[in-house]
Structures are given as C-alpha cells and as structure tokens.
Design an enzyme around this catalytic site. Sequence first.
Site, PDB file in Angstrom:
ATOM      1  N   ASN A 222     -13.409 -20.137   2.995  1.00 17.46           N
ATOM      2  CA  ASN A 222     -14.373 -19.452   3.556  1.00 17.46           C
ATOM      3  C   ASN A 222     -13.547 -18.539   4.621  1.00 17.46           C
ATOM      4  O   ASN A 222     -14.232 -18.329   6.052  1.00 17.46           O
ATOM      5  CB  ASN A 222     -15.243 -20.432   4.238  1.00 17.46           C
ATOM      6  CG  ASN A 222     -14.587 -21.511   4.883  1.00 17.46           C
ATOM      7  OD1 ASN A 222     -14.212 -22.601   4.414  1.00 17.46           O
ATOM      8  ND2 ASN A 222     -14.352 -21.090   6.373  1.00 17.46           N
TER       9      ASN A 222
ATOM     10  N   LYS B  75      -8.073  -6.580  10.857  1.00 18.50           N
ATOM     11  CA  LYS B  75      -9.372  -6.229  10.344  1.00 18.50           C
ATOM     12  C   LYS B  75     -10.594  -6.274  11.032  1.00 18.50           C
ATOM     13  O   LYS B  75     -11.796  -5.523  10.897  1.00 18.50           O
ATOM     14  CB  LYS B  75      -9.421  -7.033   9.188  1.00 18.50           C
ATOM     15  CG  LYS B  75      -8.489  -6.478   7.898  1.00 18.50           C
ATOM     16  CD  LYS B  75      -8.669  -7.485   6.742  1.00 18.50           C
ATOM     17  CE  LYS B  75      -8.042  -6.618   5.777  1.00 18.50           C
ATOM     18  NZ  LYS B  75      -8.308  -7.286   4.341  1.00 18.50           N
TER      19      LYS B  75
ATOM     20  N   TYR C  22      -2.309 -12.299  -6.328  1.00 13.20           N
ATOM     21  CA  TYR C  22      -1.589 -11.645  -7.471  1.00 13.20           C
ATOM     22  C   TYR C  22      -0.324 -11.724  -7.494  1.00 13.20           C
ATOM     23  O   TYR C  22       0.319 -11.189  -8.784  1.00 13.20           O
ATOM     24  CB  TYR C  22      -1.880 -10.123  -7.077  1.00 13.20           C
ATOM     25  CG  TYR C  22      -1.540  -9.617  -5.696  1.00 13.20           C
ATOM     26  CD1 TYR C  22      -2.613  -9.671  -4.600  1.00 13.20           C
ATOM     27  CD2 TYR C  22      -0.219  -9.481  -5.172  1.00 13.20           C
ATOM     28  CE1 TYR C  22      -2.195  -9.299  -3.261  1.00 13.20           C
ATOM     29  CE2 TYR C  22      -0.160  -9.204  -3.910  1.00 13.20           C
ATOM     30  CZ  TYR C  22      -1.064  -9.288  -3.140  1.00 13.20           C
ATOM     31  OH  TYR C  22      -0.756  -8.873  -1.645  1.00 13.20           O
TER      32      TYR C  22
ATOM     33  N   SER D 293       0.812  -1.469   0.004  1.00 20.05           N
ATOM     34  CA  SER D 293      -0.008  -0.030   0.203  1.00 20.05           C
ATOM     35  C   SER D 293       0.945   1.372  -0.049  1.00 20.05           C
ATOM     36  O   SER D 293       0.684   2.247  -0.692  1.00 20.05           O
ATOM     37  CB  SER D 293      -1.057  -0.066   1.381  1.00 20.05           C
ATOM     38  OG  SER D 293      -1.878  -1.000   1.266  1.00 20.05           O
TER      39      SER D 293
HETATM   40  P1  NAP Z   1      -7.742 -16.328   5.456  1.00 20.79           P
HETATM   41  O1  NAP Z   1      -8.753 -15.561   6.278  1.00 20.79           O
HETATM   42  O2  NAP Z   1      -6.764 -17.106   6.205  1.00 20.79           O
HETATM   43  O3  NAP Z   1      -8.859 -17.734   4.757  1.00 20.79           O
HETATM   44  C1  NAP Z   1      -8.145 -18.105   3.832  1.00 20.79           C
HETATM   45  C2  NAP Z   1      -8.954 -19.553   3.411  1.00 20.79           C
HETATM   46  O4  NAP Z   1      -8.285 -20.403   2.579  1.00 20.79           O
HETATM   47  C3  NAP Z   1      -9.623 -20.201   4.703  1.00 20.79           C
HETATM   48  O5  NAP Z   1     -11.032 -20.526   4.266  1.00 20.79           O
HETATM   49  C4  NAP Z   1      -8.627 -21.560   4.775  1.00 20.79           C
HETATM   50  O6  NAP Z   1      -9.584 -22.756   5.403  1.00 20.79           O
HETATM   51  C5  NAP Z   1      -8.565 -21.655   3.050  1.00 20.79           C
HETATM   52  N1  NAP Z   1      -7.682 -22.656   3.005  1.00 20.79           N
HETATM   53  C6  NAP Z   1      -5.949 -22.424   3.290  1.00 20.79           C
HETATM   54  N2  NAP Z   1      -5.532 -23.312   2.977  1.00 20.79           N
HETATM   55  C7  NAP Z   1      -6.336 -24.319   2.365  1.00 20.79           C
HETATM   56  C8  NAP Z   1      -6.078 -25.354   1.694  1.00 20.79           C
HETATM   57  N3  NAP Z   1      -5.041 -26.342   1.506  1.00 20.79           N
HETATM   58  N4  NAP Z   1      -6.960 -26.192   1.323  1.00 20.79           N
HETATM   59  C9  NAP Z   1      -8.413 -25.742   1.260  1.00 20.79           C
HETATM   60  N5  NAP Z   1      -8.512 -24.528   2.042  1.00 20.79           N
HETATM   61  C10 NAP Z   1      -7.550 -23.894   2.299  1.00 20.79           C
HETATM   62  O7  NAP Z   1      -7.123 -15.486   4.373  1.00 20.79           O
HETATM   63  P2  NAP Z   1      -7.752 -14.196   3.545  1.00 20.79           P
HETATM   64  O8  NAP Z   1      -7.393 -13.095   4.236  1.00 20.79           O
HETATM   65  O9  NAP Z   1      -9.147 -14.542   3.042  1.00 20.79           O
HETATM   66  O10 NAP Z   1      -6.915 -14.414   2.319  1.00 20.79           O
HETATM   67  C11 NAP Z   1      -7.013 -15.345   1.280  1.00 20.79           C
HETATM   68  C12 NAP Z   1      -5.963 -15.089  -0.108  1.00 20.79           C
HETATM   69  O11 NAP Z   1      -6.709 -14.081  -0.502  1.00 20.79           O
HETATM   70  C13 NAP Z   1      -4.619 -14.954   0.300  1.00 20.79           C
HETATM   71  O12 NAP Z   1      -3.847 -15.488  -0.760  1.00 20.79           O
HETATM   72  C14 NAP Z   1      -4.718 -13.285   0.226  1.00 20.79           C
HETATM   73  O13 NAP Z   1      -3.421 -12.982  -0.281  1.00 20.79           O
HETATM   74  C15 NAP Z   1      -5.685 -13.102  -0.976  1.00 20.79           C
HETATM   75  N6  NAP Z   1      -6.291 -11.870  -0.925  1.00 20.79           N
HETATM   76  C16 NAP Z   1      -6.066 -10.797  -2.071  1.00 20.79           C
HETATM   77  C17 NAP Z   1      -6.800  -9.765  -2.044  1.00 20.79           C
HETATM   78  C18 NAP Z   1      -6.567  -8.680  -3.228  1.00 20.79           C
HETATM   79  O14 NAP Z   1      -6.827  -7.532  -3.023  1.00 20.79           O
HETATM   80  N7  NAP Z   1      -6.140  -9.239  -4.418  1.00 20.79           N
HETATM   81  C19 NAP Z   1      -7.310  -9.012  -0.965  1.00 20.79           C
HETATM   82  C20 NAP Z   1      -7.551 -10.096   0.199  1.00 20.79           C
HETATM   83  C21 NAP Z   1      -7.174 -11.463   0.148  1.00 20.79           C
HETATM   84  P3  NAP Z   1      -9.495 -22.919   7.019  1.00 20.79           P
HETATM   85  O15 NAP Z   1     -10.322 -22.035   7.418  1.00 20.79           O
HETATM   86  O16 NAP Z   1      -9.814 -24.314   7.056  1.00 20.79           O
HETATM   87  O17 NAP Z   1      -8.220 -22.841   7.383  1.00 20.79           O
END
Ligand code: NAP
Length: 294
Positions: free
Chosen positions: A137, A75, A236, A26
């Site tokens: 999720n 957050k 990304y 950012s």
């Molecule tokens: P988070 O709250 O930790 O959620 C990750 C999710 O993925 C959880 O539901 C987790 O399941 C699941 N997961 C993780 N490893 C897994 C696996 N091996 N098999 C199946 N499910 C799995 O993370 P988040 O903040 O949502 O971020 C998730 C991703 O989105 C990251 O890569 C982040 O960089 C990206 N992101 C990008 C942007 C953007 O602006 N482009 C914005 C936000 C996030 P469990 O609950 O079972 O652990």
Amino acid sequence: MTKERLITGKTKLLGVIGHPVEHSLSPAMHNAAIAHLGLDYVYLPFPIAPQNLEIAIAGLAAIGVVGFSVTIPHKQAIMPLLSEITPLAQAIGAVNTVSRQNNQWVGTNTDIEGFIAPLQTTYKQDWSQKVAVILGNGGAARAVVAGCHQLGFAKIHVVGRNVQRLQEFGNSWNNSPISENLQVHQWEELPKLIPQANLLVNTTPIGMYPKVNESPLSVEEIANLPKGAIAYDLIYIPKPTQFLEQAEKQGAIAIDGLEMLVQQGVAALKIWLQQETVPVEVMRQALQKHLGLG
Ligand code: NAP
C-alpha cells in the site's frame, strides 16, 4: 553509422529530478527515443536534494526546461509547487511527469497508463466481473488501484502489513468513486483472498534485486491462485522474479514491471513533445540493453 548528435544553444532540455538520481533508467530510454526521432532535445539527470526542491523548480523554469520526470523522494513534495495538477495525479496523490505549458508547470501521473497498458492490449478482456488483489500500500499501489478502477474491476482488494498505514491508504480514497469497490485487508487475510484473484499484483519491493530469492507469498499461498489468473509484478529486475516464477508454475499468466516502465515513459514523452507517435520499441530496447536483458 549513427549520426552525430550535436548539442547547441537551441537544444531543448528535458530531464529527471530525484535524490539520488544516478541509477535512473529514464535518461537511457528518453535519449534513445530523441536520437531515433532526430530531435534537438536532450534528457538529463538532475540530482536535487529535498531541501532544494523549490529553488530547483524555479531554476528549471528559468533555464527553459520543457518538461521533466519526477522520482523518489519528490513525487508528493512537488505537488504544492505546481500551477496545475491533472485530476488523475490528484486522485493518486503523486506526480511523476511535469510539463511547461503557458509558462506554468503542469503535473500529471503516467504510472497509471504504464500499469494498465499490458492489461489493455496483450491481455485485454472484460474486467467488470473480475477481482484484483494488490500486495502493498505504498506509492506505486496508488497508481495500481486507480488503474484497476479505470479498467472497471468489480472488486479491488489491497493487502498491507502496517495497520495504520493501511487504514490511511483506505481512507485516502473516501472522496473518490474508487472507494466503492476498494477494500483494505491485513496480510493474514491473504489465504481467503488469493483464491478469488483474477489479477494479483505485487507492489512491494520483495524479490527486487539483490534479494532475488525472496517472494511476497509462500509457495503454499500462491498454490491457491486460480489457473489462468494474471500475476503482475511491478519489479523489473530480476526477470522473472520469484513471485512470477512461482505463479507461472501454477498456470498463471505473468507480467513483469518492464512494460509499465516503458509505457509510463512513452506517455510522458508524448506530453513533452506534443505528438502521438514516439518510438516505443526503441525505448523498450534501450531499457533492456541498460538492464542487461537485451
Ligand atoms: P513504497 O512507496 O515504499 O511502497 C512499498 C510498499 O511495500 C509499502 O506498502 C510497504 O509496506 C510494502 N512492503 C515493503 N516491504 C514489505 C515486506 N517485507 N512485507 C510486506 N510489505 C512490504 O514503494 P513504491 O514506490 O510503491 O515501489 C514499490 C515497488 O514497485 C518497487 O519495487 C519499485 O521498484 C516498483 N515500481 C515499479 C514501477 C514500474 O514502472 N515498473 C513503478 C513504480 C514502482 P509498509 O508501508 O508497511 O512499509
């Protein structure tokens, strides 16, 4: 020749709070926009440990910070510390942008705007008969669900691996109109869902740098994605991910997470500066350069 940027006693402060915050993209994106606009603002990283959040927020108010971004792990924790939270952020249950308004902290969430931006512009269509399948999720999935609802998707399927967390995720929307078109499913149900998907979104970190050879779906699973469907990865870097590469081979349209990152920042900067026009292309290029993509 670039004009020298002078920080003075009048310079207005913006920033990002997180823990850790060193890797935040950012500052590069927002300072590029500020420099381009020739404004007397600076955007700084503020590393704040969870136990210091409350005192830090009071400190940011005391030193006159105009607004800030919120990243992991604050957050959700920041929500009780704010005077006002927009209905959108309340629906998602997370705040990523805070602004100072009438001497009070107001929180919102621009991740929805970021997520839907490419689906409302480049890939705009009538979504009212369409089906979205969302992998994961966690926190980002909440913004994706709210975004799909805002776009008017007929059905939103969320697929997760942990039954308890998945149920909690499903139940958390019970008091919202979103619950009417939302269904949660265990990972094993994917073979039945993928052939129905018009939009398939990866919100899991699977495939993120450095584990670039991983994908949330097997080649066999992704082979059932209908031609012309949109595969959207929130990741990304790398660009493209395995997931997007596989989906494109199946004739799907691929969207990566960079535009979401740009557009959530664009929406935040508009709030802080209270102006509708910000230099989107400058922000996009600053990010690409920072990520070694430009
Ligand atoms: P988070 O709250 O930790 O959620 C990750 C999710 O993925 C959880 O539901 C987790 O399941 C699941 N997961 C993780 N490893 C897994 C696996 N091996 N098999 C199946 N499910 C799995 O993370 P988040 O903040 O949502 O971020 C998730 C991703 O989105 C990251 O890569 C982040 O960089 C990206 N992101 C990008 C942007 C953007 O602006 N482009 C914005 C936000 C996030 P469990 O609950 O079972 O652990």
